[in-house]
Each structure stands twice: as C-alpha cells, then as structure tokens.
Design a protein around this motif. Sequence first.
Motif, mmCIF file in Angstrom:
data_model
loop_
_atom_site.group_PDB
_atom_site.id
_atom_site.type_symbol
_atom_site.label_atom_id
_atom_site.label_comp_id
_atom_site.label_asym_id
_atom_site.label_seq_id
_atom_site.Cartn_x
_atom_site.Cartn_y
_atom_site.Cartn_z
ATOM 1 N N ARG A 1 1.777 0.368 11.212
ATOM 2 C CA ARG A 1 1.574 -1.164 10.731
ATOM 3 C C ARG A 1 1.575 -2.117 12.039
ATOM 4 O O ARG A 1 0.437 -2.946 12.092
ATOM 5 N N ASP B 1 5.465 -9.156 1.035
ATOM 6 C CA ASP B 1 4.351 -9.375 0.240
ATOM 7 C C ASP B 1 4.199 -11.005 0.026
ATOM 8 O O ASP B 1 3.174 -11.605 -0.336
ATOM 9 N N SER C 1 -5.800 -2.562 7.627
ATOM 10 C CA SER C 1 -6.051 -1.888 6.029
ATOM 11 C C SER C 1 -4.865 -1.643 5.388
ATOM 12 O O SER C 1 -3.849 -2.408 5.374
ATOM 13 N N ASP C 2 -4.724 -0.624 4.739
ATOM 14 C CA ASP C 2 -3.694 -0.506 3.712
ATOM 15 C C ASP C 2 -2.576 -0.362 4.372
ATOM 16 O O ASP C 2 -1.507 -0.342 3.951
ATOM 17 N N LEU D 1 -5.641 -11.437 4.444
ATOM 18 C CA LEU D 1 -4.415 -10.874 3.982
ATOM 19 C C LEU D 1 -4.302 -11.280 2.444
ATOM 20 O O LEU D 1 -3.511 -10.675 1.779
ATOM 21 N N ARG E 1 -7.633 -9.584 0.256
ATOM 22 C CA ARG E 1 -7.581 -8.131 0.355
ATOM 23 C C ARG E 1 -6.222 -7.345 0.090
ATOM 24 O O ARG E 1 -5.995 -6.106 -0.492
ATOM 25 N N GLU E 2 -5.140 -8.098 0.508
ATOM 26 C CA GLU E 2 -3.886 -7.366 0.396
ATOM 27 C C GLU E 2 -2.949 -8.247 -0.670
ATOM 28 O O GLU E 2 -1.696 -8.072 -0.421
ATOM 29 N N LYS F 1 -0.144 -3.081 4.407
ATOM 30 C CA LYS F 1 0.204 -3.570 2.955
ATOM 31 C C LYS F 1 1.882 -3.520 2.702
ATOM 32 O O LYS F 1 2.390 -2.667 3.566
#
Lengths: 365, 271
Positions: A126, A166, B2-3, A192, A195-196, B6
């Motif tokens: 990440r 989140d 991308s993912d 963000l 899409r997330e 998340k």
Amino acid sequence: MSDTGRPPAISVRNLTKVYGDEADGGVRAVSDLSLDIETGTVVGLLGPNGAGKTTAIKCMLGLVVPTTGEVSIHGIDVHTETRRAYRRVAAMLEGARNVYWRLSVRENLDFFASLGGQERAEARTRQNRLLEQLGLAEKADTPVNDLSRGMKQKASLAATLSRGTDVVFLDEPTLGLDVESSLELRRELRRLAERESMTIVLSSHDMDVVEDVCDRVVIVDDGEIVADDTVENLIDLFRTQSYRLVLGGEVPSNTRETLESTYEAAEWEQLGDDGRIDRTRVTVSVADGDELYDLLGLLRRDGVSLRNIDSVDPDLAEVFLGLTDRSGGPNVRPNQSPASGESTESPESPVAIDASESVSDGGDQ
Amino acid sequence: MSDSTKSVPVVTSGFRPWFRLLAAIARKQFTLLVRYPINTISQLFGLYVFFALIFFGGQAVGGAAFGESLAAIIVGFFLFTMTIVAYSGLAWDVTREAQWGTLEQLFMSPFGFGRVMAAKAAVNVCFSLLWGGVILLSMLVTTGQSLSVNLVTVLPVGVLTIASALGVGFVFAGLALVYKRIENLFQLIQFAFVALIAAPVDAVPALRLLPLAQGSALLREAMTQGTQLWEFQAFEVGMLVLTAVGYLAIGAYVFGRASRRARRLGVLGQY
C-alpha cells in the motif's frame, strides 16, 4: 440508517461541546450538531475561524469528549468503543505536523501503519502505491524535515492514508501545495471516494478545493450548522439573486434610497471620463424575477436609464460569506420564497436557510 | 492506487500485533537515536562527564575515604542513568509528541492510547538498560573498579526498580497532557531521584515504600557484594515487586484519568 440498511459512515447526533461552565463564562463551541455522512462521499466542513469546526472534528474523532451527543463511525460509538472505531478512521490534523519530521517518509508510513495494526508486508504494498500516487517515491527515504512545505503536506497525507481506514478526516490537506500538486491531490481524493468508497471529511479554507472535491458542504458558524447541501445547490440558492446594473448618469437620491432599502443596493460606483459622471454602477439583490421587473419599473418611473445588466454568479466563497454573515455587504443573500419569505428547501437534501438570519438546521436528513 | 490501498483488516489483539507495535516503536526510537548521532553521543558524554567530575573531584577531596564508597556511587549512577532515560522517555516524550503534533495520532491507534504508552514504556526500559550498560562500562574502565554484574540478578532487580520510576513518569506524563508546560517540574523530579536512590533504607525502613529506594538498596547489594537474586530475603524481593507494581498502577491510573481530562478540556494535542 441509509437506504441500503447500513449505518452511515459517520453519524453525529445532537453534538454539543461547552468548554467550562456556561453560566460562568464558558464557551459553547459546538451546539446541537447533527449530521449523517454516507459511505463514499466527500464532505467539506467549512466555517470561519472560531466557528467550532475544529472542536466538531475532534469530537467526531473522539479526541475531545463532547458535553452531550453521540458520534458513531460505521455504527461504532467513537466515545465508548474508541479502539474499535479507530480501526475505521484516521485523520490528518494540523497540516504537516502529524508526522515525525526526523524520520523519512517511508519510516513514517511504516510507523503509522504499525500503529494502525497492519501487517508490515501488506502495508508495504500500500505504501509503495501511495508514494507513487502522491509523487513521493523519489523522496521516500528523505527525512520529512528536509522536504518542501508541499512535500511535507503530502507525506502527512500519505501517513494518514497508510493506516488503510475507510473514513478519513483531512484538515487543510492542500495547504502549502503548488497548483499542480493541489490539482493532483483533488483528483486523488475524488478517486479514493469514487473507486474505493472512502468517506472523506475535509476542512479547508480553499473554496476551490471544496468546490472541486466535495459532494456536499456543511457550513458551521457559532457552533451550529448554517447550511448542509451539495455545492451546486448551495450556489443555486445564491445564483441570479444579484445583478450588477449600469445606469445612465447620476442616480437621484430618492431612487438611490429606494434601491438601498428595497433591493439592498451596494457597491455604488460612479463612472465617467474627464471628471464628468455619465454612468453609475450598482449591485442589487432581488428575490425572484417579479422583483426584478418591479426594480426595472422603478427605474423607468424615476427616469433612470438602464445601460447594462449582468447577473452576478456567486461562487462557494460568496455562499460561505453570505451564510456566515461575513460578506461585509448585502449583495449576496440566499434565495427565499417571495410569497412567504420562508426558507427554500432543496429537493435533494434538507438545506433550510432562513433568509433573514442565514441560519439553517442541517440536522435530520 | 488500486485495490492495494483499500482498507484492510486491522488486528490489534494477540501477541504478534503487540510485538509489531513494540518493534515499530523501538525502530522509531532507534532511528531517531542513530540519525542524530552527535545529539546521542553528547547526551551520553554529558552523563559520563558528570560522573567523571564526581569521581575525580571526590578523589581529590576525599582521598582514600572516597574509594570506600566508590562502588556504591557507581551503582547509584548506573541506576540514575537508567532511571532518567526511562522516566524522561515518558514524561518528556508526551510533551514532545504534543509539540510535534503526533500525540493525537498515537491516541487514535486501534491498540488504544494506554497500550501504545505501555509499549513506549517497555521500549524505554530496554533503551535505559542499553544506556545504563554503556555508562556502567565507561565508569568501570575509568575507575578500574570491579563489580558483580550477574545478569540473572541485575536485570530483574534493575527492571523492577526502573518500573517504579516509570510509574512516576506516567504520573508526570499525565500531568503534561493536562497542564502542558511543566518541564521545570520534570527537572526537579530528576533531582529527587538522586535522593531516592541514595535513601538510607536500612536506617529508615519506611523509605522502602518510596519509588527506587528499595530497588537501589538491593541492586547495590547485588553488585557490590555479589548477592544473588535468590539469596535475598523474600520480604526484600516482595517489597521490590510491590513498589514496582504499585507505582506502575498508580501511574497508569493517573495517566488514564489525565488523558480523559485532557480530552474533556480539549487540550490533548495542544502544547
């Protein structure tokens, strides 16, 4: 609950914070504030200095204990289930101050990911993506102290996002960023959210950022919500209410008095060449088209010619100033029902602005 | 992104996450130490010079009489070094974190503020042992003195002794959360530690109840006379454990109350 049956990402109910004893000179920083924020939305929290937005944000984050009221993040009470709530929410507060300036960017990201309870290997993937996205990859091993103001800001944002929550609160995220970086960041925040499904609460004095990024704007003044709606609806409330008129010659005093008392005429400016006044520019506000016709009738009756008329399109900054009563002039005011003088409600969300006092209750939605 | 960006499940219970937090805090502390080596070396050097002044000054003034108490002075200074490192790691750190703007980030950890501070305290103890070891070695080389350093005895007695100082550190860290600028008080407490380490617990047994005092007496006996842990009277060790746990508990309680009060006053992250 939202339409999906899931709790909103952030739910605030009757939040009040009083510092000290009100009877003994205490300060009511937040007053009966209620709002729901759905998952995947970007909400701008605006307010003038001292309006109570920092206290409101810190109460929402559990960093300040409210006097009364409840705050939940994805249904988890921030003040009673603090640790659980912090699995879902992170915050960038006080600009670039919330990272260790003596550590490198990557060391900060590592540290905050671990502080957030993440596996190091998983967090690393990440982090690499974050560093790329925020243009920090080349500076990953540079101590934050050696970065420019804008890069420090990005490092701070990356550290917040590295927690992988989140829900994110961002206080002045674009402060100190150059135009290009600011635009990049805005795009990233939109991405963000879209899409997330990240829920973002953004506090900023940069109205362009708020206008660009936010789905919804909550304006706070004196600890209360004075407006809560989409950017478009808020601007619509102020749109076409103001006109800039160019009138022929000087305006007679009786006409001027009527314009000022009835149409909140302001920004008077006399125009001409060689010391001779041949035009007068003025900005007026009307409630609707009928009132505009009345105004034109008044000018005709008093023999004042109309040379030009332009509608004044407000931007979010004007909306903000109008709602928080800091415009310094009456030329911007919210729309109001001409018949009743009562507040106008947007069909999409429950903004309710009292035209006379610029106060709305953005509470129940 | 991308993912991979998340949100991911957060795990904060169990040994591994706890160990990861400890490792992250230790890594951060260590990085800060080595990134600014001049600062670190000057702090160590300052402590060493302080001891050297005592040693050479004492020799000049006290002569042979000074030599009789040298071993006790070295043990006392060793303990003082460890205490200062562990104590200031908590009390001063809270102030610094508030200045840096990172304190609220620590509070917002899903591990919980208490656990994060406990992890910081544990890391501070490890660092204090490291600093104490370096200073002890320097003192022994300088003075030519020999002491019994049986780790099986010195480590647990040392850690339990420092634990009571950590309790005091938590109290003052809590006060710093609420009252902010209390650095002068921190410094006064550091002087008080000298008195506590030198407290005559044999002459006044009640002094054993104070932080550091009992541990200092046991550590002195272990290092100067070679007494092993299991050779101490159960009462002596029990008193050491009691003061360690007691002061830690008091410190944790006060810190918890203070952080709650700081949140109520809205001053948690302020400096």
